[in-house]
Design a protein around this motif. Structure first.
Motif, PDB file in Angstrom:
ATOM      1  N   SER A 241     -55.040  77.056  27.522  1.00 36.66           N
ATOM      2  CA  SER A 241     -53.759  76.405  27.228  1.00 36.66           C
ATOM      3  C   SER A 241     -53.610  75.073  27.952  1.00 36.66           C
ATOM      4  O   SER A 241     -52.772  74.244  27.567  1.00 36.66           O
ATOM      5  CB  SER A 241     -52.601  77.330  27.617  1.00 36.66           C
ATOM      6  OG  SER A 241     -52.629  77.620  29.007  1.00 36.66           O
ATOM      7  N   ARG A 246     -48.996  71.736  26.176  1.00 33.68           N
ATOM      8  CA  ARG A 246     -48.368  73.055  26.072  1.00 33.68           C
ATOM      9  C   ARG A 246     -46.912  72.912  25.648  1.00 33.68           C
ATOM     10  O   ARG A 246     -46.159  72.107  26.208  1.00 33.68           O
ATOM     11  CB  ARG A 246     -48.468  73.788  27.400  1.00 33.68           C
ATOM     12  CG  ARG A 246     -48.150  75.264  27.309  1.00 33.68           C
ATOM     13  CD  ARG A 246     -48.682  76.021  28.493  1.00 33.68           C
ATOM     14  NE  ARG A 246     -48.463  77.452  28.362  1.00 33.68           N
ATOM     15  CZ  ARG A 246     -48.885  78.349  29.246  1.00 33.68           C
ATOM     16  NH1 ARG A 246     -49.553  77.952  30.320  1.00 33.68           N
ATOM     17  NH2 ARG A 246     -48.664  79.638  29.058  1.00 33.68           N
ATOM     18  N   THR A 248     -44.944  75.879  24.977  1.00 35.63           N
ATOM     19  CA  THR A 248     -44.252  77.121  25.279  1.00 35.63           C
ATOM     20  C   THR A 248     -44.883  77.759  26.510  1.00 35.63           C
ATOM     21  O   THR A 248     -46.061  77.514  26.801  1.00 35.63           O
ATOM     22  CB  THR A 248     -44.312  78.102  24.093  1.00 35.63           C
ATOM     23  OG1 THR A 248     -43.654  79.326  24.443  1.00 35.63           O
ATOM     24  CG2 THR A 248     -45.739  78.396  23.709  1.00 35.63           C
ATOM     25  N   ARG A 249     -44.128  78.573  27.192  1.00 32.87           N
ATOM     26  CA  ARG A 249     -44.638  79.303  28.343  1.00 32.87           C
ATOM     27  C   ARG A 249     -45.098  80.711  27.959  1.00 32.87           C
ATOM     28  O   ARG A 249     -45.536  81.469  28.823  1.00 32.87           O
ATOM     29  CB  ARG A 249     -43.564  79.415  29.429  1.00 32.87           C
ATOM     30  CG  ARG A 249     -42.947  78.091  29.863  1.00 32.87           C
ATOM     31  CD  ARG A 249     -43.986  77.096  30.311  1.00 32.87           C
ATOM     32  NE  ARG A 249     -44.767  77.571  31.449  1.00 32.87           N
ATOM     33  CZ  ARG A 249     -45.755  76.891  32.007  1.00 32.87           C
ATOM     34  NH1 ARG A 249     -46.122  75.721  31.495  1.00 32.87           N
ATOM     35  NH2 ARG A 249     -46.401  77.381  33.048  1.00 32.87           N
ATOM     36  N   THR A 251     -47.307  83.813  26.514  1.00 30.22           N
ATOM     37  CA  THR A 251     -48.716  84.160  26.641  1.00 30.22           C
ATOM     38  C   THR A 251     -49.040  85.344  25.737  1.00 30.22           C
ATOM     39  O   THR A 251     -48.181  85.840  24.993  1.00 30.22           O
ATOM     40  CB  THR A 251     -49.056  84.527  28.101  1.00 30.22           C
ATOM     41  OG1 THR A 251     -48.344  85.726  28.457  1.00 30.22           O
ATOM     42  CG2 THR A 251     -48.656  83.402  29.049  1.00 30.22           C
ATOM     43  N   THR A 286     -50.935  84.147  33.178  1.00 37.66           N
ATOM     44  CA  THR A 286     -51.124  83.282  34.348  1.00 37.66           C
ATOM     45  C   THR A 286     -50.436  83.818  35.593  1.00 37.66           C
ATOM     46  O   THR A 286     -50.616  83.256  36.669  1.00 37.66           O
ATOM     47  CB  THR A 286     -50.572  81.876  34.053  1.00 37.66           C
ATOM     48  OG1 THR A 286     -49.183  81.978  33.708  1.00 37.66           O
ATOM     49  CG2 THR A 286     -51.330  81.224  32.911  1.00 37.66           C
TER      50      THR A 286
END
Length: 444
Positions: A241, A246, A248-249, A251, A286
């Protein structure tokens, strides 16, 4: 011969008797008393015989389309023509005289043309006089050749000639443009029967596996009309990513948790990031505080959702090859890409990856796989790359070199337009080879 049945008249009997016996005519009363009241004469005539010539055939056909390609010879004197329908058949019979040592061949008469099946040539030749079908109204027939639109050629010299001649002379595209379009056609190979999965593997970290995945995905997405996604399936912590801007956060963990509520592509797009080339990226976990790593079951959930909305699913795998995610990835794989560096140990580990795959039942995938040699790794200048290529060429389908690029060496967001032309060309060649190695039709 005319035969009259029933009781004859007295005059007839008298005349007949006098002629045959040479006697005087008998009186009517005497003759009538000598003949019984009922007289029947039966005459048996020979049966009417029709001799069939040797070349005569009687064919009985039901008015239905037949498949003349399916013909069986049941006996020397009978030819059976099978129809497409289960309850339809036709039999052609003939009298065949064959020698004892050799059977005579039976020639099947041609079947009549099915109604409604004809071409414009049939109409012009007079073979069909009925109305034409709508399928015969083609552009080649209706549009004058000089009025058809022709695209302008690409390349400075063909374009110059095309412009100064007021579009009367079209030399066609330049050789470089034709080569580019041919490569585009290879990358844009259409697929039928569901999504195609391509894992990118390596047994050693730091050889550019994530970079190769991103470059290949960008090359595919920039040419193809369908959707391409790259999934970071690293069980620990992936960096896929970080190679795109990026948006969006979310996953892969969010996809697993929200799988039941994702009802369409719009819901799925809220969890991915999209590059300028239209490549979609799904990031890995992450958070170091997560107690559970991304496993086989999680990957299957994500892969099932991705298969609904994408034609090609690239999987950036972890450095290990024995974890559960790798097993689920290889079970879905239609093609694989092995990444190798330019050093001795990196090339050896990549070759050992191929050996492990062959030993675990993925020999066919290995033979159709593509090896990408990242020449930007340390030690590349000290080894003979042609020897590494020769080694992998003996084991896999193709080998592609990815050259050193300052833009890639930074380890940050990759911009397709800022790459060197040679880097883009190598990535496109890799994408074309991978697209060609996957089955075009499956389950259809």
């Amino acid at each position: 011969m005319a035969v009259k049945r029933g009781k004859p008249s007295s005059d007839e009997i008298a005349a007949s008797t006098s002629v045959e016996e040479g006697l005087e005519p008998i009186a009517d009363a005497q003759l009538a008393s000598a003949i019984p009241a009922n007289l029947t004469i039966d005459v048996e005539l020979p049966a009417r015989v029709h001799e069939q010539p040797d070349d005569e055939k009687a064919v009985a056909l039901i008015e239905s389309g037949a498949d003349p390609s399916i013909v069986e010879s049941a006996e020397a004197s009978t030819t059976v023509i099978e129809f497409a329908g289960d309850d339809l058949h036709a039999i052609a019979t003939t009298a065949v005289e064959a020698d004892d040592d050799e059977s005579a061949a039976v020639e099947v008469p041609p079947l009549p043309r099915a109604e409604g099946v004809y071409t414009r040539r049939d109409v012009l030749d007079g073979a069909h006089q009925g109305p034409e079908s709508a399928a015969m109204l083609t552009a080649d027939r209706l549009i004058e050749p000089r009025r058809r639109s022709h695209s302008a050629p690409e390349g400075w010299w063909p374009a110059f000639v095309y412009a100064v001649t007021f579009h009367l002379v079209n030399l066609g595209d330049s050789p470089r443009v034709r080569a580019r379009k041919e490569l585009d056609a290879r990358i844009a190979t259409p697929f039928e029967g569901g999504a195609r999965f391509v894992p990118v593997l390596t047994r050693k970290g730091g050889v550019g596996k994530t970079t190769i995945t991103t470059l290949m995905g960008m090359a595919l997405a920039s040419v193809r009309d369908d959707r391409v996604i790259a999934i970071d399936a690293n069980p620990d912590r992936g960096t896929l990513s970080e190679r795109v801007a990026r948006q969006t956060r979310a996953t892969v963990r969010d996809v697993v948790n929200r799988a039941a509520s994702i009802q369409g592509f719009t819901d799925f797009t809220t969890l991915i990031s999209r590059d300028a080339t239209r490549l979609d990226i799904l990031a890995s976990d992450t958070d170091p505080m997560l107690s559970e790593a991304f496993d086989e079951n999680d990957y299957n959930v994500v892969a099932d959702l991705a298969a609904r909305y994408y034609s090609i699913v690239l999987t950036d795998c972890g450095t290990g090859i024995v974890h559960s995610v790798m097993r689920a990835t290889l079970q879905r794989a239609d093609a694989i890409v092995i990444v190798s560096g330019g050093s001795v140990d990196e090339a050896r580990l990549a070759s050992e990856t191929l050996t492990w795959l062959e030993a675990n039942g993925y020999g066919e995938l290995v033979r159709q796989s593509v090896v990408a040699i990242n020449t930007a790794t340390q030690g590349t200048n000290l080894v003979k790359l042609e020897e590494i290529e020769a080694h992998f060429s003996s084991r896999v389908r193709e080998v592609v070199r990815i050259p050193y690029d300052e833009h890639l060496a930074a380890g940050s967001v990759i911009s397709w337009d800022e790459l060197r032309p040679l880097t883009r060309q190598s990535a496109r060649e890799l994408a074309a080879l991978v697209a060609e190695s996957m089955p075009a039709r499956r389950g259809v």
